[in-house]
Design a protein around this motif. Structure first.
Motif, mmCIF file in Angstrom:
data_model
loop_
_atom_site.group_PDB
_atom_site.id
_atom_site.type_symbol
_atom_site.label_atom_id
_atom_site.label_comp_id
_atom_site.label_asym_id
_atom_site.label_seq_id
_atom_site.Cartn_x
_atom_site.Cartn_y
_atom_site.Cartn_z
ATOM 1 N N ALA A 1 -67.995 -0.618 12.835
ATOM 2 C CA ALA A 1 -68.453 -1.313 11.625
ATOM 3 C C ALA A 1 -69.281 -2.540 11.966
ATOM 4 O O ALA A 1 -68.912 -3.322 12.828
ATOM 5 C CB ALA A 1 -67.258 -1.725 10.778
ATOM 6 N N ARG B 1 -67.739 -4.796 7.552
ATOM 7 C CA ARG B 1 -66.517 -4.143 7.085
ATOM 8 C C ARG B 1 -66.317 -4.247 5.584
ATOM 9 O O ARG B 1 -65.436 -3.616 5.032
ATOM 10 C CB ARG B 1 -65.303 -4.667 7.841
ATOM 11 C CG ARG B 1 -65.003 -6.091 7.578
ATOM 12 C CD ARG B 1 -63.836 -6.553 8.379
ATOM 13 N NE ARG B 1 -63.505 -7.889 7.924
ATOM 14 C CZ ARG B 1 -62.347 -8.451 8.055
ATOM 15 N NH1 ARG B 1 -61.387 -7.798 8.643
ATOM 16 N NH2 ARG B 1 -62.139 -9.651 7.616
ATOM 17 N N GLN C 1 -68.671 4.371 10.240
ATOM 18 C CA GLN C 1 -67.521 3.464 10.255
ATOM 19 C C GLN C 1 -66.224 4.272 10.145
ATOM 20 O O GLN C 1 -66.136 5.213 9.384
ATOM 21 C CB GLN C 1 -67.632 2.500 9.075
ATOM 22 C CG GLN C 1 -66.446 1.596 8.910
ATOM 23 C CD GLN C 1 -66.649 0.601 7.792
ATOM 24 O OE1 GLN C 1 -67.215 -0.450 8.024
ATOM 25 N NE2 GLN C 1 -66.214 0.913 6.592
#
Length: 69
Positions: free
Chosen positions: A19, A22, A30
């Motif tokens: 990531a 995030r 991710q």
């Protein structure tokens, strides 16, 4: 994986792999893996008040999927 011991006091943690942001759940490649407290090993000599040995090991419950990016 390594983390701070203070995070191990919860029921578990989300581990973000691959990531850049995030906060973006749609980010390509991710991976988010929830790790329960039973898979977190806190340093046996951790002293919370003095922040001594503030380290834990996290055992991922599933294999990591490498995606080449």
């Amino acid at each position: 994986m390594l983390t701070q011991s203070k995070f191990s006091r919860t029921t578990g943690v989300d581990v973000y792999l691959g990531a850049w942001d995030r906060t973006d759940a749609t980010e390509k490649n991710q991976q988010i893996i929830f790790v329960s407290k039973k898979n977190v090993i806190v340093h046996e000599n951790w002293v919370r008040s003095a922040i001594i040995n503030d380290i834990s090991l996290i055992k991922l419950p599933v294999p990591i999927e490498f995606n080449g990016s």
